[in-house]
Motif scaffolding. Structure first.
Motif, short mmCIF file in Angstrom:
data_model
loop_
_atom_site.label_atom_id
_atom_site.label_comp_id
_atom_site.label_asym_id
_atom_site.label_seq_id
_atom_site.Cartn_x
_atom_site.Cartn_y
_atom_site.Cartn_z
N LYS A 504 0.83 -1.20 0.00
CA LYS A 504 0.00 0.00 0.00
C LYS A 504 0.86 1.25 0.00
O LYS A 504 2.08 1.19 0.12
CB LYS A 504 -0.92 -0.01 1.23
CG LYS A 504 -1.96 -1.13 1.21
CD LYS A 504 -2.86 -1.04 2.41
CE LYS A 504 -3.91 -2.15 2.38
NZ LYS A 504 -4.81 -2.07 3.55
N SER A 505 0.19 2.41 -0.07
CA SER A 505 0.89 3.69 -0.13
C SER A 505 0.48 4.54 1.05
O SER A 505 -0.60 4.36 1.61
CB SER A 505 0.55 4.42 -1.43
OG SER A 505 1.15 5.69 -1.46
N PHE A 506 1.36 5.47 1.47
CA PHE A 506 1.02 6.45 2.50
C PHE A 506 1.81 7.73 2.21
O PHE A 506 2.72 7.74 1.38
CB PHE A 506 1.31 5.91 3.90
CG PHE A 506 2.76 5.76 4.22
CD1 PHE A 506 3.47 6.79 4.84
CD2 PHE A 506 3.45 4.58 3.92
CE1 PHE A 506 4.81 6.64 5.15
CE2 PHE A 506 4.78 4.43 4.23
CZ PHE A 506 5.48 5.45 4.85
N ALA A 507 1.43 8.80 2.91
CA ALA A 507 2.04 10.11 2.65
C ALA A 507 2.66 10.66 3.92
O ALA A 507 2.17 10.43 5.02
CB ALA A 507 0.99 11.09 2.13
N PRO A 604 5.45 4.61 -2.30
CA PRO A 604 6.90 4.53 -2.56
C PRO A 604 7.33 5.40 -3.75
O PRO A 604 8.45 5.26 -4.22
CB PRO A 604 7.07 3.05 -2.88
CG PRO A 604 5.78 2.70 -3.58
CD PRO A 604 4.70 3.55 -2.99
N ASP A 605 6.40 6.30 -4.18
CA ASP A 605 6.72 7.08 -5.40
C ASP A 605 7.93 7.98 -5.19
O ASP A 605 8.83 8.06 -6.07
CB ASP A 605 5.50 7.90 -5.81
CG ASP A 605 4.32 7.00 -6.14
OD1 ASP A 605 4.55 5.79 -6.40
OD2 ASP A 605 3.16 7.47 -6.10
N ASP A 606 7.99 8.69 -4.04
CA ASP A 606 9.06 9.66 -3.82
C ASP A 606 10.25 9.05 -3.08
O ASP A 606 11.39 9.51 -3.27
CB ASP A 606 8.51 10.84 -3.03
CG ASP A 606 7.41 11.57 -3.79
OD1 ASP A 606 7.55 11.71 -5.02
OD2 ASP A 606 6.41 11.96 -3.15
N GLU A 610 12.55 5.66 5.42
CA GLU A 610 12.16 6.74 6.29
C GLU A 610 12.94 8.03 6.01
O GLU A 610 12.35 9.12 5.87
CB GLU A 610 12.37 6.34 7.76
CG GLU A 610 11.55 5.14 8.21
CD GLU A 610 12.26 3.81 7.99
OE1 GLU A 610 13.08 3.74 7.04
OE2 GLU A 610 11.98 2.84 8.72
N ALA A 611 14.24 7.94 5.95
CA ALA A 611 15.06 9.13 5.76
C ALA A 611 14.76 9.80 4.42
O ALA A 611 14.68 11.04 4.32
CB ALA A 611 16.54 8.75 5.83
N GLY A 612 14.56 9.00 3.40
CA GLY A 612 14.26 9.57 2.09
C GLY A 612 12.93 10.28 2.09
O GLY A 612 12.78 11.38 1.49
N LEU A 613 11.91 9.73 2.73
CA LEU A 613 10.59 10.37 2.78
C LEU A 613 10.68 11.70 3.53
O LEU A 613 10.08 12.72 3.10
CB LEU A 613 9.58 9.45 3.46
CG LEU A 613 9.16 8.21 2.67
CD1 LEU A 613 8.36 7.26 3.54
CD2 LEU A 613 8.34 8.63 1.44
N ILE A 614 11.40 11.72 4.67
CA ILE A 614 11.53 12.97 5.44
C ILE A 614 12.26 14.02 4.64
O ILE A 614 11.86 15.20 4.57
CB ILE A 614 12.24 12.69 6.77
CG1 ILE A 614 11.38 11.77 7.67
CG2 ILE A 614 12.54 13.99 7.50
CD1 ILE A 614 12.06 11.33 8.94
N ALA A 635 6.56 16.39 -3.39
CA ALA A 635 7.98 16.22 -3.69
C ALA A 635 8.20 15.90 -5.15
O ALA A 635 9.24 16.26 -5.74
CB ALA A 635 8.58 15.12 -2.80
N SER A 636 7.25 15.26 -5.76
CA SER A 636 7.39 14.90 -7.17
C SER A 636 7.32 16.12 -8.08
O SER A 636 7.68 16.04 -9.26
CB SER A 636 6.29 13.90 -7.55
OG SER A 636 5.01 14.48 -7.31
#
Length: 647
Positions: A504-507, A604-606, A610-614, A635-636
């Protein structure tokens, strides 16, 4: 022999009393029969006299009636009085005569006891009626009166003959009763003589035979007694319980089996003839036993302390019975060494005292998990008394905070390993929840079957509260009450793992307040803190229960939105957050305004960690700030460097 003589005398006396009783009964019956015969004879004579008297009255009535017809007027009252008196007497005696006539026995060919008796009654009644008629017509009666002729004819004819015949029957019945009386007396005399003869033969001859049989029986009994005493000696000797026999007159032991000597540690040869009092631990103990024996005549299973030959005391169960041994009164005593049992009882007593004084609650349940024991600490902690819980299931303490899977896992471990320990929440009788550190142990019997469960627990509610306070301080922001950086990173890590597992996806949203520093500088830090609290409440109102809102530091906030699909849902939440933040604030009477800049990164698009999302969300947020603030950007969209427009 004395006993045999007593038995002989007793049997002889009983037989003589029986003969005298029979003779007495016969004499009494004879007396009763004689009395009844005499009374019957007297009755017969009275009946004879009555029938003769009635005949005389009939003749007197006829005479009086005829005289009334011929006497002068001056003599007429005397004749009328004679007639009246005779009629009255005849009438009064008539029922008695008829009743006596009916009671006469029947004679063949002459049934005077029934029909003729009634005929005599009718004839006498008719005669009385004629007499009463003469009495009523006394003043006009003459010798030619037809009723007078009928009365005279009745008095001289069949009525008198019937009365004479009845008188004869009464005499015959009386004579028959006298003959019966003589026969009865003769029969009674014959029976009495027969009883005397039979008793003479039935008392002395059987007693001689009985005496001979008693001597034989006595010899056989003495032989059996000797055999029985020998068997008893063997039984007592082989008994696993100590047995001794002491004379009651001097208290000296005349018999003791091997086990008794072993218990006391004394050779039996030294034991026989010694005073029984020497074996008690002290004089007080001996006097207590003697007092109980005098009071009840026996002792049943009393716990008495004796002393072995080497001086060591020991506890015994003592039973004493009074009996005869070798024709002498003795006390038969059994002792059973219970020293080990008393020691075990002492250990149990100490264990019970320890359980009573423990600060930890102890609960014991049976194989069916029904409570059988709780200590005072259990009552102090749970508020349930022993009577309220014994027989019930421990589930009455259930708090409802643990699901079925928790208890299933607990029982699996308990039954497989034989023990379980851990922290668990329970509920007191008052309904208050409390936490305990619980340890459960399975007790099994020698065959491996479960006997009991032993649970020990202590109230650790304060410790749990302290731990929760420390954990909250470590994971929540003290000013706003929101999760801090540490808890946010932990939840973000869990969100990545779950999303990766479920596909699944989350933001992730990175939010910074625009204009906060100016408010803080103008109104002070207290107003700034109040502003942060108000902003946190507005942001929390926009979140779902499954989402996470955290404060990283200063005026920086982060949001985790779970289960999003594409960009629409995060964009909708971002717009709502910016709208709520832009509303005016009242800081204790001082107005203030702030805005918000939001950067959004999608998994997982961006980024896929964890570190990458932040980092990606942070970059997007700073891009918004560079482009005028009070907006949001994905971010995209950083490549185009154009922030998303508010709508």
């Amino acid at each position: 022999m004395a006993e045999l003589g007593e038995r002989f005398t007793r049997d002889l006396t009983i037989r003589y009393i029986a003969v005298l009783a029979v003779l007495g009964v016969l004499s009494l019956l004879s007396f009763v029969g004689l009395t009844r015969s005499i009374a019957s004879a007297e009755g017969g004579l009275a009946q004879v006299s009555l029938s003769g008297n009635q005949r005389m009255l009939v003749e007197r009535i006829a005479f009086a009636a005829n005289r009334l017809a011929v006497v002068s007027a001056t003599e007429r009252p005397f004749a009328l009085t004679l007639l009246t008196d005779s009629l009255d007497r005849l009438e009064s005696h008539n029922p008695v005569l008829i009743e006596a006539a009916r009671a006469l026995p029947l004679l063949p060919g002459r049934d005077i006891a029934d029909g003729p008796a009634r005929q005599i009654g009718r004839d006498l009644a008719a005669f009385l009626d004629l007499g009463r008629t003469m009495q009523a017509r006394a003043s006009v009666l003459d010798h030619d009166d037809p009723d007078l002729a009928v009365l005279s004819a009745a008095a001289a004819g069949p009525l008198l003959e019937a009365l004479d015949d009845l008188n004869l029957r009464f005499r015959q019945a009386s004579e028959n009763r006298m003959r019966e009386m003589m026969v009865l007396q003769g029969a009674t005399l014959l029976v009495s003589m027969a009883v005397l003869l039979v008793s003479a033969f039935g008392v002395f001859h059987p007693m001689v035979e009985r005496l001979r049989a008693d001597f034989t029986e006595r010899m056989n009994a003495e032989s059996e007694l000797r055999d029985s005493e020998e068997r008893l000696r063997r039984i007592l000797e082989e008994s696993p319980i100590g047995v001794s026999v002491s004379r009651r007159r001097d208290g000296r032991i005349v018999f003791a089996n091997t086990r008794f000597a072993e218990i006391l540690g004394i050779a039996r040869e030294q034991f026989i003839g010694a005073p029984a009092r020497d074996n008690y631990v002290d004089e007080t103990q001996r006097r207590a036993v003697l007092a109980e024996l005098r009071r009840h005549g026996q002792i049943d299973g009393a716990e008495v302390e004796f002393r072995r030959k080497d001086g060591r005391p020991f506890w015994s169960l003592l039973t004493i019975r009074s009996t005869d041994f070798e024709r002498e009164p003795v006390n038969l005593a059994w002792i059973y060494d219970i020293t080990e049992r008393k020691a075990a009882e002492q250990q149990i007593f100490l264990a019970a005292k320890v359980l009573d004084t423990l600060k930890e609650a102890v609960m014991i349940s049976d194989a069916a998990n029904r409570i059988v024991f709780v200590n005072p600490a259990f009552t102090a902690i749970t508020e349930y008394s022993r009577n309220e819980v014994v027989g019930n299931s421990p589930s009455l303490l259930s708090s409802g905070r643990h699901d079925a899977a928790f208890y299933e896992e607990m029982w699996d471990e308990l039954l497989s390993k034989g023990s379980w320990s851990g922290d668990i929440w329970n509920r007191r009788k008052s309904g208050e929840l409390f936490a305990v550190g619980l340890s459960i142990v399975v007790i099994r019997e020698s065959n491996g079957l479960i006997s009991h469960y032993v649970a020990v627990f202590a109230d650790i509610t304060h410790r749990k509260e302290d731990e929760a306070r420390v954990w909250r301080q470590a994971n929540y922001d003290a000013l706003t009450g929101l999760p801090n950086r540490s808890l946010f990173l932990d939840r973000l890590s869990q969100g990545v793992q779950q999303a990766r597992r479920d596909g699944k996806s989350f933001a992730v949203m990175f939010l910074d307040l625009d204009g906060f520093k100016a408010v803080n500088d103008r109104l002070g830090h207290a107003a700034g803190d109040l502003l942060l609290q108000c902003a946190s409440e507005r942001l929390s109102d926009c979140m779902r229960g499954s989402d996470t809102l955290a404060r990283l530091a200063g005026d920086e906030f982060v949001v985790i939105l779970h289960g999003v699909r594409g960009r629409d849902e995060p964009a909708l939440v971002a717009r709502k957050l910016i709208e709520q933040l832009s509303l005016p604030y009242d800081l204790d009477g001082s107005p203030a305004e702030v805005r918000g800049s939001i950067g959004i990164a999608l998994y997982p698009d961006d980024a896929e960690d964890e570190a990458g999302l932040i980092a990606r969300a942070d970059q997007a947020m700073y891009a918004v700030k560079r482009r005028g603030k009070n907006n949001f950007m994905f971010a995209s969209d950083l490549e185009s460097a154009v922030p998303a427009e508010m709508s």
